[in-house]
Design a protein around this motif. Sequence first.
Motif, PDB file in Angstrom:
ATOM      1  N   GLY A 194     -25.255  78.476 165.623  1.00 38.19           N
ATOM      2  CA  GLY A 194     -23.857  78.878 165.502  1.00 38.19           C
ATOM      3  C   GLY A 194     -23.259  78.806 164.109  1.00 38.19           C
ATOM      4  O   GLY A 194     -22.099  79.146 163.928  1.00 38.19           O
ATOM      5  N   LYS A 195     -24.044  78.366 163.138  1.00 41.22           N
ATOM      6  CA  LYS A 195     -23.540  78.249 161.769  1.00 41.22           C
ATOM      7  C   LYS A 195     -24.430  79.065 160.850  1.00 41.22           C
ATOM      8  O   LYS A 195     -25.419  79.637 161.278  1.00 41.22           O
ATOM      9  CB  LYS A 195     -23.527  76.785 161.347  1.00 41.22           C
ATOM     10  N   ASN A 196     -24.094  79.108 159.554  1.00 41.20           N
ATOM     11  CA  ASN A 196     -24.887  79.923 158.641  1.00 41.20           C
ATOM     12  C   ASN A 196     -26.160  79.211 158.190  1.00 41.20           C
ATOM     13  O   ASN A 196     -26.400  78.045 158.520  1.00 41.20           O
ATOM     14  CB  ASN A 196     -24.043  80.427 157.461  1.00 41.20           C
ATOM     15  N   TYR A 197     -26.964  79.916 157.431  1.00 39.93           N
ATOM     16  CA  TYR A 197     -28.283  79.444 157.017  1.00 39.93           C
ATOM     17  C   TYR A 197     -28.214  78.162 156.177  1.00 39.93           C
ATOM     18  O   TYR A 197     -29.053  77.274 156.325  1.00 39.93           O
ATOM     19  CB  TYR A 197     -29.004  80.559 156.257  1.00 39.93           C
ATOM     20  N   ASN A 198     -27.206  78.022 155.319  1.00 39.57           N
ATOM     21  CA  ASN A 198     -27.093  76.795 154.517  1.00 39.57           C
ATOM     22  C   ASN A 198     -26.881  75.570 155.396  1.00 39.57           C
ATOM     23  O   ASN A 198     -27.427  74.502 155.121  1.00 39.57           O
ATOM     24  CB  ASN A 198     -25.963  76.915 153.495  1.00 39.57           C
ATOM     25  N   TYR A 199     -26.077  75.701 156.450  1.00 38.38           N
ATOM     26  CA  TYR A 199     -25.895  74.597 157.392  1.00 38.38           C
ATOM     27  C   TYR A 199     -27.221  74.256 158.072  1.00 38.38           C
ATOM     28  O   TYR A 199     -27.559  73.092 158.241  1.00 38.38           O
ATOM     29  CB  TYR A 199     -24.845  74.939 158.460  1.00 38.38           C
ATOM     30  N   PHE A 200     -27.945  75.289 158.469  1.00 39.95           N
ATOM     31  CA  PHE A 200     -29.237  75.061 159.116  1.00 39.95           C
ATOM     32  C   PHE A 200     -30.161  74.282 158.185  1.00 39.95           C
ATOM     33  O   PHE A 200     -30.766  73.290 158.584  1.00 39.95           O
ATOM     34  CB  PHE A 200     -29.893  76.387 159.517  1.00 39.95           C
ATOM     35  N   SER A 224     -29.502  72.376 155.681  1.00 39.10           N
ATOM     36  CA  SER A 224     -29.024  71.013 155.489  1.00 39.10           C
ATOM     37  C   SER A 224     -29.334  70.146 156.708  1.00 39.10           C
ATOM     38  O   SER A 224     -29.820  69.019 156.575  1.00 39.10           O
ATOM     39  CB  SER A 224     -27.520  71.032 155.225  1.00 39.10           C
ATOM     40  N   GLU A 225     -29.067  70.678 157.881  1.00 38.30           N
ATOM     41  CA  GLU A 225     -29.281  69.902 159.108  1.00 38.30           C
ATOM     42  C   GLU A 225     -30.764  69.603 159.323  1.00 38.30           C
ATOM     43  O   GLU A 225     -31.138  68.464 159.590  1.00 38.30           O
ATOM     44  CB  GLU A 225     -28.692  70.642 160.312  1.00 38.30           C
ATOM     45  N   ILE A 226     -31.613  70.602 159.206  1.00 39.13           N
ATOM     46  CA  ILE A 226     -33.060  70.381 159.371  1.00 39.13           C
ATOM     47  C   ILE A 226     -33.582  69.462 158.272  1.00 39.13           C
ATOM     48  O   ILE A 226     -34.398  68.573 158.519  1.00 39.13           O
ATOM     49  CB  ILE A 226     -33.828  71.722 159.387  1.00 39.13           C
ATOM     50  N   GLY A 227     -33.122  69.681 157.040  1.00 44.76           N
ATOM     51  CA  GLY A 227     -33.563  68.847 155.926  1.00 44.76           C
ATOM     52  C   GLY A 227     -33.252  67.377 156.143  1.00 44.76           C
ATOM     53  O   GLY A 227     -34.081  66.504 155.862  1.00 44.76           O
ATOM     54  N   HIS A 243     -33.715  87.784 160.504  1.00 42.12           N
ATOM     55  CA  HIS A 243     -32.833  86.775 159.913  1.00 42.12           C
ATOM     56  C   HIS A 243     -31.784  87.400 158.988  1.00 42.12           C
ATOM     57  O   HIS A 243     -32.049  88.374 158.296  1.00 42.12           O
ATOM     58  CB  HIS A 243     -33.688  85.788 159.099  1.00 42.12           C
ATOM     59  N   SER A 244     -30.607  86.807 158.997  1.00 50.83           N
ATOM     60  CA  SER A 244     -29.594  87.095 157.973  1.00 50.83           C
ATOM     61  C   SER A 244     -28.904  85.766 157.659  1.00 50.83           C
ATOM     62  O   SER A 244     -28.988  84.811 158.437  1.00 50.83           O
ATOM     63  CB  SER A 244     -28.584  88.137 158.459  1.00 50.83           C
ATOM     64  N   PHE A 245     -28.204  85.710 156.542  1.00 52.66           N
ATOM     65  CA  PHE A 245     -27.550  84.467 156.133  1.00 52.66           C
ATOM     66  C   PHE A 245     -26.563  83.978 157.189  1.00 52.66           C
ATOM     67  O   PHE A 245     -26.519  82.797 157.517  1.00 52.66           O
ATOM     68  CB  PHE A 245     -26.846  84.657 154.786  1.00 52.66           C
TER      69      PHE A 245
END
Length: 172
Positions: free
Chosen positions: A47-53, A55-58, A74-76
Amino acid sequence: LYQSKASNNADEQKHFILANYKDYGGARVNENIEYYSSIVLDFDSYGKNYNYFKSEIGNLLAEINHIYYTTASHSFDNPRIRLIVFTSRTFTPDERTSILNGLIKRFSNDLAIAVDTHNAFTNNSLSRLPFKSPDFEIIHNEGEPYYIGEELTAFNNDNIHDLTTIALQNEE
């Protein structure tokens, strides 16, 4: 296991599945799989953009050896990601659900809901690296293998909600 699925050489890309088959010419069904060598999860509706993903996975998997990469669609703003988590040992099809539940229970609600549960729990589809995608990115985190052990007993406990139930509800 690597296979070519292309109908012509111009479109040929190698496909893989992180499993060992009893019969390489047979169907990709659980009965034909001897063992899996890693966990593969697709995230299709984060539900959020790629940067959030990222950060969360990292943060979530900072100490664990894993790779994730963007898929062809995929898109940003609508990230579609394939995550490969390297495990401490191989595991059988009978162990797969408990191991997946053990990993996914650590995820935030956003990540857990975004998991393509059909592919994670019921499918043995081939994966590929979409090198032709303009937004392709691959991230590798060198860490310890994901330890398989506690998950196999934790989900025998009735007070832990089985994510396969959520998966079936989400498909309805």
